[in-house]
Design a protein around this motif. Structure first.
Motif, PDB file in Angstrom:
ATOM      1  N   ALA A 629       0.810  -1.212  -0.088  1.00  0.00           N
ATOM      2  CA  ALA A 629      -0.022  -0.082  -0.006  1.00  0.00           C
ATOM      3  C   ALA A 629       0.949   1.311   0.117  1.00  0.00           C
ATOM      4  CB  ALA A 629      -0.913   0.087   1.136  1.00  0.00           C
ATOM      5  N   MET A 630       1.923   1.089   0.735  1.00  0.00           N
ATOM      6  CA  MET A 630       2.969   2.270   0.937  1.00  0.00           C
ATOM      7  C   MET A 630       3.723   2.655  -0.473  1.00  0.00           C
ATOM      8  SD  MET A 630       2.279   3.783   3.671  1.00  0.00           S
ATOM      9  CE  MET A 630       3.553   5.199   3.703  1.00  0.00           C
ATOM     10  N   ASP A 631       4.064   1.497  -1.140  1.00  0.00           N
ATOM     11  CA  ASP A 631       4.574   1.649  -2.388  1.00  0.00           C
ATOM     12  C   ASP A 631       3.810   2.178  -3.500  1.00  0.00           C
ATOM     13  OD1 ASP A 631       6.866   0.649  -1.425  1.00  0.00           O
ATOM     14  OD2 ASP A 631       6.943  -1.303  -1.956  1.00  0.00           O
ATOM     15  N   THR A 632       2.521   1.725  -3.429  1.00  0.00           N
ATOM     16  CA  THR A 632       1.530   2.502  -4.221  1.00  0.00           C
ATOM     17  C   THR A 632       1.176   3.799  -4.137  1.00  0.00           C
ATOM     18  OG1 THR A 632       0.668   0.028  -4.406  1.00  0.00           O
ATOM     19  CG2 THR A 632      -0.895   1.967  -5.150  1.00  0.00           C
ATOM     20  N   LEU A 633       1.058   4.058  -2.645  1.00  0.00           N
ATOM     21  CA  LEU A 633       0.680   5.508  -2.401  1.00  0.00           C
ATOM     22  C   LEU A 633       1.971   6.538  -2.682  1.00  0.00           C
ATOM     23  CD1 LEU A 633      -1.589   5.286   0.794  1.00  0.00           C
ATOM     24  CD2 LEU A 633      -2.293   6.504  -1.514  1.00  0.00           C
ATOM     25  N   PRO A 650      -2.387 -15.781   1.699  1.00  0.00           N
ATOM     26  CA  PRO A 650      -2.998 -14.894   0.643  1.00  0.00           C
ATOM     27  C   PRO A 650      -2.930 -13.447   1.181  1.00  0.00           C
ATOM     28  CG  PRO A 650      -4.834 -16.061   1.870  1.00  0.00           C
ATOM     29  CD  PRO A 650      -3.360 -16.741   1.869  1.00  0.00           C
ATOM     30  N   VAL A 651      -3.004 -12.598   0.306  1.00  0.00           N
ATOM     31  CA  VAL A 651      -2.650 -11.092   0.764  1.00  0.00           C
ATOM     32  C   VAL A 651      -3.736 -10.399  -0.074  1.00  0.00           C
ATOM     33  CG1 VAL A 651      -0.548 -10.965   1.709  1.00  0.00           C
ATOM     34  CG2 VAL A 651      -0.758 -10.533  -0.795  1.00  0.00           C
ATOM     35  N   PRO A 652      -4.440  -9.271   0.606  1.00  0.00           N
ATOM     36  CA  PRO A 652      -5.444  -8.671  -0.644  1.00  0.00           C
ATOM     37  C   PRO A 652      -4.870  -7.638  -1.623  1.00  0.00           C
ATOM     38  CG  PRO A 652      -5.174  -7.537   1.646  1.00  0.00           C
ATOM     39  CD  PRO A 652      -4.496  -8.766   1.789  1.00  0.00           C
ATOM     40  N   PRO A 653      -5.521  -7.610  -2.615  1.00  0.00           N
ATOM     41  CA  PRO A 653      -4.802  -6.620  -3.407  1.00  0.00           C
ATOM     42  C   PRO A 653      -5.059  -5.321  -3.100  1.00  0.00           C
ATOM     43  CG  PRO A 653      -6.771  -7.722  -4.599  1.00  0.00           C
ATOM     44  CD  PRO A 653      -6.515  -8.504  -3.089  1.00  0.00           C
ATOM     45  N   VAL A 654      -4.061  -4.524  -3.016  1.00  0.00           N
ATOM     46  CA  VAL A 654      -4.523  -2.843  -2.658  1.00  0.00           C
ATOM     47  C   VAL A 654      -4.847  -2.242  -3.892  1.00  0.00           C
ATOM     48  CG1 VAL A 654      -2.915  -3.188  -0.851  1.00  0.00           C
ATOM     49  CG2 VAL A 654      -1.992  -2.246  -3.021  1.00  0.00           C
ATOM     50  N   GLY A 655      -4.534  -2.540  -5.038  1.00  0.00           N
ATOM     51  CA  GLY A 655      -5.140  -1.720  -6.150  1.00  0.00           C
ATOM     52  C   GLY A 655      -4.565  -0.530  -6.438  1.00  0.00           C
ATOM     53  N   ASP A 656      -5.158   0.547  -6.882  1.00  0.00           N
ATOM     54  CA  ASP A 656      -4.590   1.735  -7.245  1.00  0.00           C
ATOM     55  C   ASP A 656      -4.376   2.748  -5.888  1.00  0.00           C
ATOM     56  OD1 ASP A 656      -7.238   2.363  -6.397  1.00  0.00           O
ATOM     57  OD2 ASP A 656      -7.757   3.260  -8.527  1.00  0.00           O
ATOM     58  N   GLY A 659      -7.417   2.497  -3.482  1.00  0.00           N
ATOM     59  CA  GLY A 659      -7.657   1.329  -2.825  1.00  0.00           C
ATOM     60  C   GLY A 659      -6.402   1.202  -1.642  1.00  0.00           C
ATOM     61  N   ALA A 660      -5.342   1.493  -1.871  1.00  0.00           N
ATOM     62  CA  ALA A 660      -4.266   1.585  -1.043  1.00  0.00           C
ATOM     63  C   ALA A 660      -4.805   2.290   0.301  1.00  0.00           C
ATOM     64  CB  ALA A 660      -3.002   1.866  -1.421  1.00  0.00           C
ATOM     65  N   GLN A 661      -5.138   3.564  -0.057  1.00  0.00           N
ATOM     66  CA  GLN A 661      -5.694   4.815   1.031  1.00  0.00           C
ATOM     67  C   GLN A 661      -6.731   4.041   1.830  1.00  0.00           C
ATOM     68  OE1 GLN A 661      -4.253   7.858   1.451  1.00  0.00           O
ATOM     69  NE2 GLN A 661      -5.280   7.766   3.336  1.00  0.00           N
TER      70      GLN A 661
END
Length: 1017
Positions: A629-633, A650-656, A659-661
């Motif tokens: 999430a931090m790398d995405t944001l 399994p880990v949730p997809p954080v998306g864009d 989604g990460a926020q």
């Protein structure tokens, strides 16, 4: 003797005016009068009159003024006798005068009497007292002593009057005598055109006076002014006044004239609906529901205090179910919404803090995350303001103490609060007048109705067994539901046999719990239900009890259980049907604290080590998702964060980015709990890594309480594990947050300790980072030589370790310091080198920041083309890398260079969204300068005043001085030489404090003005 300071400084002996003569004498009298009888030392008087440039004879001048004042105010006193009016106190003086003879004291006395009258339910008397208080004013305070115009006490006095005007206007509107208050409200609104509360009062006053067209025009003018000058939409107060105006019927000839530009629809205030779902099959409790109904009646408009009900009782007795059932029934009485929070007061790991609860409420009420204050008291004040005048219900569930509750109590009588707690909260009853409702055990007949609904005919077929079951469940609704679900799941087994099994299990538990536990029967019910679970579901229940956070989502449950997401979801559904877990929201589950305690006990009894492995999986999966999430944001900062391997779970997809926020916002409370658990349960590495990974999110979102809590736990973990390098890094992080909140002394101490730790373990990278931030603190405090020295040390360490990215940052910071010192050539050389390194190593964000500073240097050198080129290049980089703070800085530089307010307003909006107060101050000053330069000095003045307030708040003395310089230029443009002189003096003082090169330039301006006679010596 009578003295006046609310207007020109005047004095009378009887009815004879006293000739006070020079401005300095009036200033001394005014300062002593504002002290309200308290003594002022010579140092305080000298500082007020001359600031940082007192003459050598300053003390003698003050003594002379006091001597003359004594002679004028006490004409019959002999020269050597003691002065009753102006006695010497220590090395200073005091003015002895009664409230009846000093207009300031009389004004405050009348305000206090008005407040008492209002509290006692006499608004007419309060209005008369307000009017008399405002009648004490004859102009701006000390208006004929311009050298004190910017003194904090004088500014505060003007604010007191504006606040009194607002309260007086509100009262007059309530009393239907608005025409008498209109002149005062118009004056206050004109003096503060961007004060939304004042404009909203004026709109309501116009509407009450039947001047609807004027009310609409005032709204549209204010809306346009906010958009044009601040780039913002109307806030809650102004929006509510407009909405009320739209609801009021008006004559055809009173309709507002169409605006030149159609106004967009006013944003509706959020109507929160946070109540949990009502409990299915709720039974009984009619007496308790009726008692709650009595708190809020249909004719409750005359309430003068917030209605509070404290619902207490033992665990599992059904307090939450009762409160939620009543709240759903009462929803029509609270059209403005319902707020709900589970405070987790008896959570073994992490009860919710008032700060976190307030942040959640503020977001629900429409406040952006970046606007939420950091301090608890400020959050509570903002919360009360947003609730003011609204009919809202607040449900505070599972509270532990009065201290946890007090900040969450509204301040308006139109709200009601329902609190549930195991404690009877006597302090809440005694101090806040709460009504107390103790929830007893479910009456036997109501318990019978409940299990009959849940089980059916078997209850009617064997009433004796049903009665025994009720006793075994201790008449607790939670236990009854668990037992009934088990019975319903075994339809072929007679009820008597099930109760016999329960009795056997109860005896076993009783033997295991020496000393007897009053809730042994309840645990027997749990164990009875637990034994019917499949092995996989039983294991899932045990492990879920170990979850550190308040609840758990599907992916996290899969990691904890070591299963796939679908299998974890099936197990959670099985447990939910058995009432062993509750669904808190979509894909989120929680355990009642009694069930959590039971699950923890089961894990301890079994002792197979499965729990430790499960928590390792949960921590690994959470750490990886947080890093993703931090790398995405914040993709530009990936190189600064430690890499985290993908776990097998399994880990949730954080998306864009959105989604990460969203994932981080949803999990924030759980993340804090995870760090606390890891730090105290033998996982220091997880505590440290998770905290370090999340810093930027917590920092940029203004989540300072959570950030501080996480870092406290992580620092403790680092110390216990002897990880000095991690401790140094964490202390540096805390210092960075302190700097952003203006706590420079605190940050300085933390950074010095971080430097020591880094040196002791030979971690040159951590030492360089701490030194670099020490230099940053020195720069903020105006200690440029020290800042340069620290940054040179950091630069040498970066070169020693070969860290080119850190080297570029140190070069860029050095360039900024030299720019502040006016050493433009040296600054440009360092910044250009930083740009070259960033390009070589592929660090576009670092390159962008260095280009912004290069552009600022070029603008100082009046090389506009180069400045624009640098800022445009930086802007392109930042937009490509989604670096929003850098984008705002580049826009600010571009707008300041091209005199284009569009760039500056965009920069301001970004800074505000990010909660970057320093950037907001800089951009606001830039906007003020451009507006003044482009022929809009009055608008420029408003921006500089806003920047001045921000700079004072965060302690940025450079922008503080810049705001005063801007105000001086505005005053000169408007032909106000006195105001210009005052602001030039203040600007010079601020710049000189920090050794900024602008001080020399402004000193020259002041000298020229004095030599030409424009400014008095």
């Amino acid at each position: 003797m009578r003295i006046q300071v609310l207007g020109p400084v005047r004095a009378w002996l009887g009815d004879v005016p006293v000739e006070l003569a020079p401005a300095g004498r009036r200033a001394v009298l005014g300062l002593l009068a504002m002290a309200g009888g308290q003594p002022l030392s010579q140092a305080e008087l000298i500082d007020a009159l001359w600031a940082d440039r007192p003459p050598q004879s300053a003390a003698n001048i003050i003594q002379t003024h006091v001597k003359h004042l004594r002679r004028m105010l006490e004409p019959g006193r002999t020269s050597r006798s003691h002065s009753a009016r102006l006695p010497r106190v220590g090395d200073g003086y005091a003015l002895r005068v009664s409230a009846d003879n000093l207009d300031l004291l009389r004004f405050r006395q009348l305000l206090a009497e008005a407040a008492t009258a209002r509290q006692n339910g006499d608004p007419r008397a309060a209005a008369e007292l307000f009017a008399e208080a405002l009648g004490q004013w004859h102009g701006a305070p000390l208006m004929d002593v311009p050298l004190l115009a910017g003194h904090p006490k004088v500014v505060a006095l003007a604010e007191e009057r504006r606040a009194a005007l607002g309260r007086y206007g509100e009262l007059m509107i309530t009393l239907g005598a608005v025409s008498e208050a209109l002149p005062a409200l118009e004056e206050a609104a004109a003096a503060q055109p961007l004060d939304e509360a004042g404009q909203a009062r004026l709109i309501r006053a116009y509407a009450a006076a039947g001047r609807r067209a004027k009310a609409f025009a005032t709204f549209h003018d204010t809306r346009r002014r906010l958009a044009d000058e601040l780039g913002v939409d109307p806030g809650p107060a102004l929006t509510a006044a407009h909405a009320d105006l739209l609801r009021e019927p008006g004559d055809a000839d009173a309709a507002p004239a169409p605006a030149a530009r159609p106004a967009p629809p006013a944003p509706a205030r959020p109507t929160p609906a946070q109540l949990p779902a009502d409990v299915p099959g709720f039974t009984g409790r009619e007496e308790e529901l009726a008692a709650l109904d009595l708190l809020v009646t249909e004719d409750d408009e005359q309430l003068t205090a917030v209605v509070i009900s404290a619902v207490s009782g033992m665990a599992g007795v059904g307090k939450t179910a009762l409160a939620v059932r009543w709240a759903h029934r009462a929803r029509p009485r609270f059209p403005d919404g319902q707020l709900y929070v589970n405070l987790r007061g008896y959570d073994t790991e992490q009860p919710m803090t008032p700060e976190d609860a307030l942040a959640g409420f503020l977001r629900a009420l429409g406040m952006a995350s970046g606007d939420i204050p950091a301090a608890r008291d400020e959050r509570a004040a903002a919360y009360r303001s947003l609730l003011d005048g609204r009919r809202m219900l607040v449900v505070l569930d599972n509270a532990a103490s009065v201290d946890q509750l007090r900040p969450l109590l509204p301040g308006t009588a139109s709200c009601a609060v329902v609190i549930t707690s195991r404690d009877t909260l006597p302090g809440l009853v005694a101090r806040h007048g709460a009504g107390r409702l103790v929830v007893p055990l479910l009456p036997r007949d109501e318990a019978l109705i409940l299990i009959t609904r849940l089980i059916g005919d078997r209850v009617r077929d064997d009433p004796a067994a049903a009665d025994d079951l009720i006793g075994r469940c201790a008449r607790l609704p939670l236990a009854l539901r668990v037992a009934a679900e088990l019975a319903a799941g075994r339809p072929g087994v007679p009820l008597r046999d099930l109760v016999a099994e329960l009795a056997d299990e109860g005896r076993r538990l009783e033997l295991l719990n020496a000393g007897g536990d009053p809730q042994t029967g309840v645990r027997a019910v749990f164990s009875w239900s637990y034994r019917q679970l499949s092995p996989a579901a039983a294991r899932a229940f045990r492990l879920l009890g170990l979850t550190p956070g308040p609840d758990i989502a599907g992916y996290s449950a899969a990691a904890l259980l070591g299963t796939g997401v679908a299998e974890a979801g099936d197990l959670l559904e099985v447990l939910a049907r058995a009432h062993l877990v509750q669904q808190a929201a979509a894909d989120r589950f929680t355990l009642h604290d009694l069930l959590r305690a039971y699950a923890v006990n089961l894990n301890a009894e079994i002792g197979d080590g499965d729990g430790a492995a499960a928590l390792d999986r949960l921590f690994d999966a959470t750490l990886f998702t947080a890093a993703e999430a931090m790398d995405t944001l914040y993709p530009a900062e990936q190189h600064r964060r430690a890499r985290v391997d993908r776990p097998e779970s399994p880990v949730p997809p954080v998306g864009d980015g959105a989604g990460a926020q969203s994932w981080l916002d949803r999990e924030r409370a759980g993340l804090v709990a995870l760090v606390a658990h890891a730090a105290t349960h033998g996982r220091p590495g997880h505590a440290v890594r998770l905290t370090l990974a999340l810093l930027r999110y917590l920092e940029s979102g203004g989540h300072y309480p959570e950030a501080v809590a996480m870092h406290e736990h992580a620092v403790r973990a680092a110390r216990l594990s002897g990880d000095l390098a991690a401790e140094a890094q964490l202390l540096t992080n805390v210092a960075v947050m302190d700097v952003q909140q203006g706590h420079y002394e605190q940050a300085d101490g933390l950074l010095r300790r971080a430097v020591e730790l880094a040196r002791s373990c030979g971690d040159h990278a951590a030492e360089a980072r701490a030194l670099g931030n020490l230099g940053h603190v020195d720069q903020w405090r105006g200690r440029y030589d020290e800042a340069a020295e620290r940054l040179q040390e950091a630069l040498a360490l970066c070169r020693l370790t070969g860290d080119r990215a850190a080297e570029a940052r140190a070069l860029g910071n050095l360039g900024q310091v030299y720019r502040r010192q006016g050493r433009d050539e040296q600054a440009a050389a360092y910044l250009s080198e930083a740009v070259r390194i960033c390009r070589r190593i592929g660090d576009p964000v670092g390159e962008g920041y260095a280009l912004v500073s290069l552009g600022d240097v070029a603008r100082r050198q009046r090389d506009v083309r180069r400045a624009v080129r640098c800022h445009r290049a930086a802007l392109e980089i930042f937009r490509r890398t989604n670096e929003r703070a850098g984008t705002a800085l580049a826009l600010d530089g571009l707008g300041a260079s091209t005199h284009d307010t569009v760039f500056l307003r965009e920069a301001l909006e970004i800074f505000r969204q990010l909660g970057e107060r320093a950037g907001e101050t800089r951009a606001t000053n830039s906007l003020g300068e451009v507006l003044t330069t482009t022929g809009q000095p009055k608008h420029g003045r408003d921006e500089h005043l806003a920047a001045l307030a921000l700079a004072r708040e965060i302690g940025d003395r450079y922008e503080w001085g810049r705001a005063h310089a801007g105000l001086a230029r505005v005053a000169e443009t408007l032909g106000d030489a006195d105001a210009a002189g005052r602001h030039w003096a203040q600007a010079w003082s601020r710049y000189a404090e920090i050794g900024a090169p602008e001080a020399e330039e402004i000193r020259s301006i002041i000298d020229r003005r004095q030599s030409s006679g424009t400014t008095p010596h």
